[in-house]
Structure formats: structure tokens, C-alpha cells
Write an enzyme that holds these catalytic residues in place. Structure first.
Site, PDB file in Angstrom:
ATOM      1  N   SER A 132     -25.076 -57.414 -34.431  1.00 37.81           N
ATOM      2  CA  SER A 132     -24.010 -57.907 -35.318  1.00 37.81           C
ATOM      3  C   SER A 132     -22.694 -58.122 -34.580  1.00 37.81           C
ATOM      4  CB  SER A 132     -23.814 -56.913 -36.466  1.00 37.81           C
ATOM      5  OG  SER A 132     -23.446 -55.648 -35.944  1.00 37.81           O
ATOM      6  N   THR A 133     -22.434 -57.364 -33.523  1.00 36.30           N
ATOM      7  CA  THR A 133     -21.183 -57.576 -32.780  1.00 36.30           C
ATOM      8  C   THR A 133     -21.302 -58.841 -31.930  1.00 36.30           C
ATOM      9  OG1 THR A 133     -21.021 -55.163 -32.677  1.00 36.30           O
ATOM     10  CG2 THR A 133     -19.425 -56.414 -31.384  1.00 36.30           C
ATOM     11  N   ASP A 137     -22.397 -58.513 -24.783  1.00 34.03           N
ATOM     12  CA  ASP A 137     -23.425 -57.893 -25.616  1.00 34.03           C
ATOM     13  C   ASP A 137     -22.898 -56.594 -26.211  1.00 34.03           C
ATOM     14  OD1 ASP A 137     -27.025 -57.363 -24.993  1.00 34.03           O
ATOM     15  OD2 ASP A 137     -25.817 -57.294 -26.829  1.00 34.03           O
ATOM     16  N   ASP A 139     -25.469 -49.555 -28.788  1.00 32.07           N
ATOM     17  CA  ASP A 139     -25.600 -48.580 -29.872  1.00 32.07           C
ATOM     18  C   ASP A 139     -24.753 -47.344 -29.606  1.00 32.07           C
ATOM     19  OD1 ASP A 139     -27.579 -49.993 -31.483  1.00 32.07           O
ATOM     20  OD2 ASP A 139     -28.871 -49.705 -29.744  1.00 32.07           O
ATOM     21  N   GLY A 166     -31.025 -51.274 -30.415  1.00 36.56           N
ATOM     22  CA  GLY A 166     -31.075 -51.119 -31.883  1.00 36.56           C
ATOM     23  C   GLY A 166     -31.744 -52.338 -32.528  1.00 36.56           C
ATOM     24  N   GLU A 196     -32.341 -58.380 -22.944  1.00 36.93           N
ATOM     25  CA  GLU A 196     -30.918 -58.063 -22.716  1.00 36.93           C
ATOM     26  C   GLU A 196     -30.712 -57.498 -21.320  1.00 36.93           C
ATOM     27  OE1 GLU A 196     -30.229 -55.359 -25.929  1.00 36.93           O
ATOM     28  OE2 GLU A 196     -29.228 -56.881 -27.142  1.00 36.93           O
TER      29      GLU A 196
END
Ligand code: DER
Length: 219
Positions: A30-31, A84, A87, A99, A106
Site C-alpha cells: 500500500s505504501t 519499496d 513490514d 507482507g 522485490e
């Protein structure tokens, strides 16, 4: 929500480092989603010209929707800047990621990046990493890897949905991780375990957003 304002502020501060001509690694979560929409806006409003590499199918779909051109993942060898989320992240820039289940791609993008920026709200910085650690496992190696995780004191819980690559995602609760480097080395040696969410050396900078400001820290 206030969390979103903090995440958006961190993301918008980070994308200010993006300049035309860059190959940008786009994270998952979400970020990172705020960084993707913000870059889409910069492309539309400023004529920013970049190419992106997506760390998940969800991120590639978000990049497409935002009008960000991106490379096929198997054509990716290096990126200039990776943005990126995480968590958890500790004072030595060691993070737990995954997460969203995207930590395998990634970590490839983060490792291929000249510079990696982690964007978080104030809930992510911790003194000691202790969240359940996501790992990606070849499904035919399930019982073997679960056994190895239990021998390490971990409690493996399999996620219902597979990874983008079609492998198993397993969350492993180890409790407080006092020796992240030692655990990462041990996990990297387990055959059938394809990737894990300990990012111990990749992160160069951290942007921590809150509702009114952003703090930036360099490794
Ligand atoms: O899955 C991931 O690695 C994400 O980046 C995760 O660590 C952060 O997700 P969030 O920005 O939705 O909290």
C-alpha cells in the site's frame, strides 16, 4: 485514513528523487502504491520519462493503470532506483518484507538497484525485528522446509494463495530475531526455500512519513 496520509507523504518524498531516463524498481504494497500513483502523476504533469520494473503482478497492473511504461521482469538486469515498503525496519536498516508475498522479486530488484529507498509510516520502525518472516518455498519441498523451519524454532503457517511464481508462501514466526544475519544465512542454505523477507543489506535510505512531515535517514 491517517496511516494513508503518512504512507503517501513518505512515497511522495521518495519519488522526488526520480529523474527522467531512470529505470525505477516499483515495490509492492500500500505504501509503494502511493509511489506508483505519484509517478503516474509526474509523468502526466511534468512529462517525466522513466521505465519501471514491477516487483509483482499487482504492481505491474498498478503501473499500467498509472501510465508508467515497464520492462518484462525477465529483461531486468539492473535498475537505478528502487522504491519499496517494509513490514518492519530496525535502526541498522535491516527489514522484514513480504507482507504482500512479493519478496522474491522485490529482493531481485532491490539487489539490482544502485540505490534503494524504503518508504514507511511510523508503525514500521522497530528496535528488534520480530514479525513472522515470509518465505517462498517450492511446493514439492513443503514438508522438508517446514521441518527445517521448526528445527530453527520457527512456527510455519502456509498462506492460502500461492506466490506470483506459483510457489508456496509460508509465514514463519521466530519471535524476536536477535541475529538476522545468522538466520538469513541459515535460510539461504535450505534447499527448496527460494526466498525470504529478511532484507539486511539492500536498503540505502529510509523515508518515514507521518501526517505532517517526512524524516529521511541514510544508511
Ligand atoms: O510485501 C512487501 O514487502 C511490502 O512492501 C510490505 O512490506 C509493506 O507493505 P505496506 O506498504 O502495505 O505496509
Amino acid at each position: 485514513t491517517t496511516g494513508d496520509i503518512s504512507k503517501r507523504k513518505a512515497a511522495e518524498a521518495a519519488i522526488a528523487e526520480v529523474t527522467s531516463g531512470m529505470l525505477v524498481g516499483l515495490g509492492t504494497g500500500s505504501t509503494a502504491a502511493f509511489a506508483i500513483s505519484g509517478l503516474g502523476r509526474r509523468i502526466a504533469e511534468e512529462g517525466l520519462t522513466i521505465t519501471a520494473a514491477g516487483t509483482s503482478l499487482a504492481t505491474e497492473a498498478a503501473a499500467r493503470a498509472a501510465g508508467i511504461p515497464f520492462l518484462a521482469f525477465d529483461d531486468l538486469a539492473a535498475v537505478d532506483l528502487c522504491i519499496d515498503g517494509a513490514d518492519e525496519i530496525d535502526p541498522l536498516f535491516r527489514a522484514i518484507k513480504g507482507g504482500g508475498g512479493a519478496m522474491l522479486r522485490e529482493k531481485i530488484v532491490a539487489s539490482a538497484a544502485t540505490r534503494m529507498i524504503c518508504i514507511v509510516d511510523a508503525s514500521k520502525p522497530v528496535e528488534t525485528l520480530s514479525r513472522a518472516l515470509p518465505i517462498e518455498v517450492l511446493s514439492f519441498a513443503r514438508a522438508y522446509v517446514e521441518g527445517a523451519i521448526r528445527c530453527l524454532g520457527g512456527d510455519p503457517v502456509i498462506r492460502p494463495a500461492p506466490s506470483d511464481q506459483g510457489n508456496l508462501l509460508i509465514d514463519c514466526a521466530f519471535g524476536p530475531i536477535v541475529d538476522p544475519e545468522g538466520l538469513a544465512r541459515t535460510l539461504d542454505a535450505i534447499p527448496g526455500l527460494l526466498g525470504h523477507g529478511l532484507f539486511l543489506s539492500e536498503i540505502d535510505a529510509l523515508y518515514i512519513g507521518d501526517e505532517t512531515s517526512v524524516a529521511r535517514r541514510e544508511r
